[in-house]
Design an enzyme around this catalytic site. Structure first.
Site, PDB file in Angstrom:
ATOM      1  N   MET A 118      -4.899   5.211 -14.395  1.00  0.00           N
ATOM      2  CA  MET A 118      -4.684   3.883 -13.811  1.00  0.00           C
ATOM      3  C   MET A 118      -5.981   3.303 -13.234  1.00  0.00           C
ATOM      4  O   MET A 118      -6.218   2.106 -13.300  1.00  0.00           O
ATOM      5  CB  MET A 118      -3.592   3.943 -12.733  1.00  0.00           C
ATOM      6  CG  MET A 118      -2.199   4.105 -13.336  1.00  0.00           C
ATOM      7  SD  MET A 118      -0.896   4.169 -12.110  1.00  0.00           S
ATOM      8  CE  MET A 118      -1.054   2.595 -11.303  1.00  0.00           C
TER       9      MET A 118
ATOM     10  N   GLY B 278       2.418   2.384  -2.836  1.00  0.00           N
ATOM     11  CA  GLY B 278       2.576   2.913  -4.188  1.00  0.00           C
ATOM     12  C   GLY B 278       3.270   1.924  -5.113  1.00  0.00           C
ATOM     13  O   GLY B 278       3.841   2.315  -6.136  1.00  0.00           O
TER      14      GLY B 278
ATOM     15  N   LYS C 196       0.804  -1.235   0.000  1.00  0.00           N
ATOM     16  CA  LYS C 196       0.000   0.000   0.000  1.00  0.00           C
ATOM     17  C   LYS C 196       0.828   1.272   0.000  1.00  0.00           C
ATOM     18  O   LYS C 196       0.358   2.343   0.373  1.00  0.00           O
ATOM     19  CB  LYS C 196      -1.012   0.040   1.164  1.00  0.00           C
ATOM     20  CG  LYS C 196      -1.803  -1.215   1.394  1.00  0.00           C
ATOM     21  CD  LYS C 196      -2.262  -1.907   0.148  1.00  0.00           C
ATOM     22  CE  LYS C 196      -3.341  -1.187  -0.594  1.00  0.00           C
ATOM     23  NZ  LYS C 196      -3.675  -1.921  -1.856  1.00  0.00           N
TER      24      LYS C 196
ATOM     25  N   HIS D 120       7.740  -7.445  -1.791  1.00  0.00           N
ATOM     26  CA  HIS D 120       7.330  -6.874  -0.506  1.00  0.00           C
ATOM     27  C   HIS D 120       8.206  -7.440   0.619  1.00  0.00           C
ATOM     28  O   HIS D 120       7.942  -7.190   1.792  1.00  0.00           O
ATOM     29  CB  HIS D 120       5.872  -7.240  -0.184  1.00  0.00           C
ATOM     30  CG  HIS D 120       4.843  -6.477  -0.968  1.00  0.00           C
ATOM     31  ND1 HIS D 120       4.990  -5.158  -1.311  1.00  0.00           N
ATOM     32  CD2 HIS D 120       3.618  -6.852  -1.438  1.00  0.00           C
ATOM     33  CE1 HIS D 120       3.903  -4.761  -1.973  1.00  0.00           C
ATOM     34  NE2 HIS D 120       3.066  -5.772  -2.063  1.00  0.00           N
TER      35      HIS D 120
ATOM     36  N   SER E  85      -5.062   2.624   4.021  1.00  0.00           N
ATOM     37  CA  SER E  85      -5.203   1.948   2.725  1.00  0.00           C
ATOM     38  C   SER E  85      -5.211   0.426   2.904  1.00  0.00           C
ATOM     39  O   SER E  85      -6.008  -0.299   2.292  1.00  0.00           O
ATOM     40  CB  SER E  85      -4.032   2.375   1.825  1.00  0.00           C
ATOM     41  OG  SER E  85      -4.073   1.720   0.593  1.00  0.00           O
TER      42      SER E  85
HETATM   43  P1  A3P Z   1      -5.266   4.324  -1.400  1.00  0.00           P
HETATM   44  O1  A3P Z   1      -5.852   3.055  -0.875  1.00  0.00           O
HETATM   45  O2  A3P Z   1      -4.865   5.270  -0.303  1.00  0.00           O
HETATM   46  O3  A3P Z   1      -6.126   4.983  -2.423  1.00  0.00           O
HETATM   47  P2  A3P Z   1      -0.016  -0.550  -3.588  1.00  0.00           P
HETATM   48  O4  A3P Z   1       0.047  -0.545  -5.077  1.00  0.00           O
HETATM   49  O5  A3P Z   1       1.325  -0.503  -2.932  1.00  0.00           O
HETATM   50  O6  A3P Z   1      -0.899  -1.631  -3.073  1.00  0.00           O
HETATM   51  O7  A3P Z   1      -0.675   0.852  -3.138  1.00  0.00           O
HETATM   52  C1  A3P Z   1      -2.029   1.125  -3.420  1.00  0.00           C
HETATM   53  C2  A3P Z   1      -2.263   2.576  -3.097  1.00  0.00           C
HETATM   54  O8  A3P Z   1      -1.641   3.394  -4.103  1.00  0.00           O
HETATM   55  C3  A3P Z   1      -3.761   2.929  -3.116  1.00  0.00           C
HETATM   56  O9  A3P Z   1      -3.903   3.981  -2.139  1.00  0.00           O
HETATM   57  C4  A3P Z   1      -3.920   3.460  -4.536  1.00  0.00           C
HETATM   58  O10 A3P Z   1      -5.051   4.273  -4.729  1.00  0.00           O
HETATM   59  C5  A3P Z   1      -2.622   4.254  -4.684  1.00  0.00           C
HETATM   60  N1  A3P Z   1      -2.261   4.551  -6.082  1.00  0.00           N
HETATM   61  C6  A3P Z   1      -2.094   3.678  -7.094  1.00  0.00           C
HETATM   62  N2  A3P Z   1      -1.829   4.331  -8.227  1.00  0.00           N
HETATM   63  C7  A3P Z   1      -1.817   5.659  -7.934  1.00  0.00           C
HETATM   64  C8  A3P Z   1      -1.626   6.855  -8.703  1.00  0.00           C
HETATM   65  N3  A3P Z   1      -1.406   6.820 -10.007  1.00  0.00           N
HETATM   66  N4  A3P Z   1      -1.694   8.038  -8.051  1.00  0.00           N
HETATM   67  C9  A3P Z   1      -1.930   8.094  -6.721  1.00  0.00           C
HETATM   68  N5  A3P Z   1      -2.134   6.993  -5.949  1.00  0.00           N
HETATM   69  C10 A3P Z   1      -2.084   5.795  -6.552  1.00  0.00           C
END
Ligand code: A3P
Length: 313
Positions: free
Chosen positions: A225, A47, A45, A100, A130
């Site tokens: 995305m 990014g 979570k 991870h 998240s």
């Molecule tokens: P939120 O749940 O806060 O919206 P991971 O890929 O590590 O699982 O992280 C997921 C998080 O990254 C989610 O956060 C998701 O919305 C956010 N995310 C993915 N792509 C993104 C983008 N292009 N810009 C901003 N946040 C992004």
């Protein structure tokens, strides 16, 4: 491979048995990295998917063909997951590998390799919110129950993939140990995507010019995305990810934790954070301008913990 209720414990860390086996985890520890590999390392979570998209676009000079036709887990597989060996064997040329795993488990496989490592960290308060919502939709993770309960497990490091604190401290203390490492935060990417993209592309020795850069920026925006089935996980069946319980591309904001945390939870979090991070040698600059935190609840940045995470390297 369903195993939705199975949890694998490996080196005292829990991993969802739906995508990990003892063998896949062991294999990751002995993986032969190549100097041409790009490794994206994150705590969940933080990014991860965003960075997978950015690296894919950079390596393809802004051409979205691959990111619009191949799911992220096939073009940037998670090293520790059970399917990755097959995918990586079939990959020709430069590989993008995601993990991870905490640094200590990959240390001996990575040391001595010139693979390029990108470590992405995110404000842990936004991570835990998240992650909590992700637990509600991901059927291969345990029911999170209340946020308060989940927060307790997160702070003690008993959630899947282990302690956020150990993960961040382990990876960010490798300057000078790993040959090629770039530290970047979700918040830096959010506040300055173009600058971050330029930094990442130059680190990958693939600097982008003109339309290559503008196309890359467009295709890795949150809205692009969110609508791309290759990264928004809508390809995953409902029994495994229940999209009626939430969206993978949920909010994509910084500072949104304010809409979830109570004053008491903030106090607890800050106490644990100060204790856990006291021996962290890096300077973290967490400065989240109130106007860009988008978090309602007054939106006022408040004190040391309310800062975007970025390393000084
Ligand atoms: P939120 O749940 O806060 O919206 P991971 O890929 O590590 O699982 O992280 C997921 C998080 O990254 C989610 O956060 C998701 O919305 C956010 N995310 C993915 N792509 C993104 C983008 N292009 N810009 C901003 N946040 C992004």
């Amino acid at each position: 491979m369903a195993r939705l209720d199975v949890t694998e414990t490996f080196h005292h860390i829990s991993f969802p048995g739906h995508i990990h086996t003892q063998d896949s985890l062991k294999c990751a520890l002995h993986f032969q990295f190549q100097d041409s590999d790009t490794v994206i390392a994150t705590y969940p979570k933080s990014g991860t998917t965003w960075m997978q998209e950015i690296v894919t676009l950079v390596k393809n000079r802004g051409d979205p063909q691959l990111s619009k036709t191949v799911p992220n887990w096939a073009r940037a597989p998670w090293l520790e997951q059970h399917y990755s060996a097959k995918v990586l064997e079939a990959t020709q040329g430069h590989r993008i590998i995601t993990t991870h795993l905490p640094y200590n488990l990959l240390a001996s496989a990575l040391q001595g390799s010139k693979a390029k490592v990108i470590y992405v960290a995110r404000n842990p308060k936004d991570v835990v919110v998240s992650y909590y919502h992700f637990h509600k939709m991901a059927k291969f993770l345990p029911e999170p129950n209340s946020f308060d309960e989940f927060l307790g497990s997160f702070l003690e490091g008993s959630v899947s993939y282990g302690s956020w604190f150990d993960h961040v401290k382990g990876w960010t203390s490798q300057t000078g140990v790993l040959a090629n490492v770039l530290y970047i935060s979700y918040e830096e990417m959010w506040l300055d995507l173009q600058g971050s993209m330029e930094r990442i592309s130059s680190f990958l020795q693939c600097p982008l010019v003109g339309e290559e850069l503008t196309n890359s920026l467009r295709h890795c925006s949150f809205s692009s995305m969110r609508d791309n089935a290759m990264v928004n996980y809508t390809l995953i069946p409902k029994e495994i990810m229940d999209h009626s319980k939430g969206k993978f591309m949920r909010k994509g904001k910084i500072g949104d934790w304010r809409n979830t945390f109570t004053e008491e939870q903030i106090g607890l979090f800050d106490t644990v954070y100060s204790y856990q991070m006291q021996d962290c040698p890096l300077t973290f600059m967490w400065e989240c301008p109130p106007e860009s935190c988008g978090g309602g609840g007054g939106g006022q940045a408040s004190g040391d913990q309310d800062r975007a995470l970025s390393s000084n390297t």
